[in-house]
Design an enzyme around this catalytic site. Structure first.
Site, PDB file in Angstrom:
ATOM      1  N   ALA A 159      32.256  33.776 -22.500  1.00 53.44           N
ATOM      2  CA  ALA A 159      30.837  33.933 -22.170  1.00 53.44           C
ATOM      3  C   ALA A 159      30.310  32.707 -21.415  1.00 53.44           C
ATOM      4  O   ALA A 159      29.925  32.795 -20.238  1.00 53.44           O
ATOM      5  CB  ALA A 159      30.041  34.163 -23.449  1.00 53.44           C
ATOM      6  N   ARG A 209      42.421  35.126 -20.599  1.00 51.49           N
ATOM      7  CA  ARG A 209      43.596  35.896 -21.014  1.00 51.49           C
ATOM      8  C   ARG A 209      43.202  37.315 -21.426  1.00 51.49           C
ATOM      9  O   ARG A 209      42.026  37.615 -21.591  1.00 51.49           O
ATOM     10  CB  ARG A 209      44.355  35.166 -22.126  1.00 51.49           C
ATOM     11  N   LYS A 222      37.445  28.103 -27.514  1.00 55.82           N
ATOM     12  CA  LYS A 222      37.036  27.890 -28.905  1.00 55.82           C
ATOM     13  C   LYS A 222      37.741  26.632 -29.424  1.00 55.82           C
ATOM     14  O   LYS A 222      38.876  26.330 -29.016  1.00 55.82           O
ATOM     15  CB  LYS A 222      37.433  29.098 -29.762  1.00 55.82           C
ATOM     16  N   LYS A 272      24.531  18.610 -32.596  1.00 58.01           N
ATOM     17  CA  LYS A 272      24.638  20.045 -32.307  1.00 58.01           C
ATOM     18  C   LYS A 272      25.458  20.738 -33.397  1.00 58.01           C
ATOM     19  O   LYS A 272      25.105  21.832 -33.852  1.00 58.01           O
ATOM     20  CB  LYS A 272      25.265  20.283 -30.928  1.00 58.01           C
ATOM     21  N   ASN A 315      24.368  23.757 -35.786  1.00 58.99           N
ATOM     22  CA  ASN A 315      25.179  24.978 -35.909  1.00 58.99           C
ATOM     23  C   ASN A 315      25.601  25.228 -37.358  1.00 58.99           C
ATOM     24  O   ASN A 315      25.645  26.381 -37.804  1.00 58.99           O
ATOM     25  CB  ASN A 315      26.445  24.890 -35.030  1.00 58.99           C
ATOM     26  N   ASN A 335      24.576  28.888 -38.129  1.00 54.09           N
ATOM     27  CA  ASN A 335      25.611  29.893 -37.844  1.00 54.09           C
ATOM     28  C   ASN A 335      26.196  30.609 -39.057  1.00 54.09           C
ATOM     29  O   ASN A 335      26.264  31.841 -39.063  1.00 54.09           O
ATOM     30  CB  ASN A 335      26.728  29.269 -36.991  1.00 54.09           C
ATOM     31  N   SER A 359      26.860  32.464 -32.265  1.00 54.38           N
ATOM     32  CA  SER A 359      28.243  32.691 -31.842  1.00 54.38           C
ATOM     33  C   SER A 359      29.096  33.094 -33.043  1.00 54.38           C
ATOM     34  O   SER A 359      30.016  33.901 -32.915  1.00 54.38           O
ATOM     35  CB  SER A 359      28.801  31.435 -31.177  1.00 54.38           C
TER      36      SER A 359
END
Ligand code: KPL
Length: 293
Positions: free
Chosen positions: A10, A31, A71, A172, A176, A180, A243
């Protein structure tokens, strides 16, 4: 000048698109089905509506700059693969703690980065540009952050060179860590983290634990800076699926070990209470293992 996007998911696809539009030669490394789709075309929706042909490949090439957007659990593999080519300056724009340190084991000219650009994969080869963000870069090895910022700014990706990139990467990750896992486990969008008292109570504790770890490491943090930042991000991205929630929904591995996991590791070494972060780590990781991920 050739720029390579290693991990054209993304964020990588969106950033690659913007750099290509600015006139640079861009190679997209991806991939599976994403690679097959990109070989046909890249479609951008949301704040921009466009489609372009891109140079999509499965293996990295020689480049002047490599932007890393894989990732966090793929960083080691990416670093080893990139060590086999002349990948130029390597700038991480990933989530989580420890990516740059892994890159430094294999590569030179490493630049750290954080970005709040909002990008979602709609389908293979289709990226939604969900929100314009801020990007910060800073040197880990060598003096290349200025050059990276120039390319990104030329591509309308607002970027600032900072001296405290490690602190920003940590901040950050702590944000998260507070948003998250709650959104993933409760299946809610980011806004609910502040709107539902029970969830905010938990996010607040996660943020405080992260703040204590950051302070003990020696990062300069104002009182309530972390808690306010969590609130601010959750409100500004209230309609986003984090995410981690997106990964959870797709049955993909999350970055929990590089977010809450890294906070737990550092906190334990420092003798701090990181028990709520540890609960989140165990719940999310446990759910992944239970699903065979
Ligand atoms: O970075 C994010 C993520 O989802 O990983 C936030 C800021 C929480 C936006 O969704």
């Amino acid at each position: 000048m050739r720029i390579q996007i290693f991990g054209a998911g993304a964020l990588g696809s969106l950033i690659g698109y913007m750099i290509q539009k600015a006139g640079y030669d861009v190679v997209f490394i991806a991939r599976g089905k994403q690679l097959e789709a990109l070989k046909r075309k890249l479609v951008v929706k949301g704040l921009i509506d466009d489609e372009v042909n891109v140079d999509a490949r499965s293996k990295p090439v020689d480049a002047d700059l490599t932007l890393l957007t894989v990732k966090a659990y793929d960083t080691e593999f990416a670093a080893k693969t990139l060590a086999k080519v002349k990948c130029g300056i390597v700038c991480s724009l990933q989530n989580g703690i420890g990516n740059e340190e892994i890159l430094l084991k294999y590569l030179k000219n490493v630049v750290g980065g954080v970005t709040t650009y909002g990008a979602n994969i709609v389908d293979y080869g289709i990226v939604e540009f969900a929100g314009e963000g801020q990007t910060f870069v800073g040197d880990f090895d060598g003096y290349n952050a200025e050059a990276v910022a120039e390319i990104l700014n030329n591509s309308k990706i607002k970027t600032e060179v900072v001296k405290d990139i490690k602190r920003r990467i940590w901040l950050k990750a702590v944000i998260n860590a507070a948003i998250n896992p709650i959104t993933a486990l409760c299946n809610v969008r980011n806004g609910k983290v502040v709107e539902v008292d029970e969830l905010w109570n938990l996010a607040f504790k996660l943020a405080k634990e992260g703040e204590n770890v950051m302070k003990a490491i020696g990062f300069k943090i104002e009182d309530n800076e972390v808690v306010n930042a969590v609130k601010d991000v959750a409100i500004k991205t209230r309609n986003n699926k984090s995410s981690m929630l997106q990964d959870f929904e797709k049955g993909k591995r999350t970055e929990i070990e590089f977010i809450n996991g890294a906070i737990v590791d550092a906190g334990k070494k420092l003798g701090l209470d990181v028990s709520i972060n540890e609960v989140m780590l165990k719940l999310v990781r446990g759910a992944e293992i239970a699903r065979g991920i």
